[in-house]
Design a protein around this motif. Sequence first.
Motif: not given
Length: 335
Positions: A262-273
């Motif tokens: 399992v892996y989770c992440g966020a790209i804040p500048e794009l608003g992606y989860g």
Amino acid sequence: MENPVLAEVTRGNTVESRHRGSVIVVDADGGVVLSLGDVDRPVFPRSAVKAIQALPLLESGAADHYGLTEPEIALAVASHSGEPQHAETAFGMLRKAGRGANCLECGAHWPMNEAAARAIARAGLEPTALNNNCSGKHAGFVCLACGLDEDPVGYVKPGHPVQQAVRAALEEVTGAKHSSDHMGTDGCSIPSYAVPLTALARGFARIGTGQGLGPKRAEAASRIRKAVAAHPFMVAGTGRFDTRVMGLFGERIFIKTGAEGVYCGAIPELGYGIALKCDDGAGRASEMVMAALIARFLPMSGMEAAEFTPMRETLLKNWNGIEVGLVRATEFLTA
């Protein structure tokens, strides 16, 4: 639904093994950016959600009450390698709450870092709970219990106020019911709840942007992201993928591995989860899938792209140091 092959392992010019899985990327409004495979099947996120589990530590005021530093906050969301700095930092957190290592209920195991494990063995010692890759998270749980004026004994149990606060945070951030019917016990003995990847991706979009969170929770999420970006070594360790990636991109990205692919992440500048799961639980595959997603979505400078390129494939070497193959993402993710 048969999940697509997301990563493959080569030997020479031939594909030797294949890893199937599912992945979803959503924006801060919940819109689907990318979806592959069965993203609605409940999965155990395991350690991938440690940032959400740490929110009550900051929201309650316990972190500030005990004067936890940024490295200590980063360790509270870590799956660290058990290196000396990790163990010492976890012990320091406990001391601030007036507790000792015997208060940890995560169990002991040898450090994942080989040099650290060999040093302990050379000294004729045994590893302690401080070397457990989850000792920072558990030290944070102890601080939370003490900050709430609760007895930390049994803090790993589902009915303890610490785990009740953690469960509430998980439900509110992901928007998914964390039911006892889908509860298991994690490797470090705390409850783990199976939820869909869609909910996990939504939760990480919220962690990355603060959108959909109350002011206090959004501030806590921001502090966690800043702490990890400033101290990426604490969240994993020497040579580890999470440390290398966040060391390169800083606050531009937040990623967290979990057991069983399992892996989770966020790209804040794009608003992606982002949330993904490799069906066979292979960490070597989930890293390359996450690397492919980062390369696909995160805008990079020439310098960043050059430094990140070696992280997109894992070279495989035999015992003589000869390169024999590699682990790479498939065209489903790289197209």
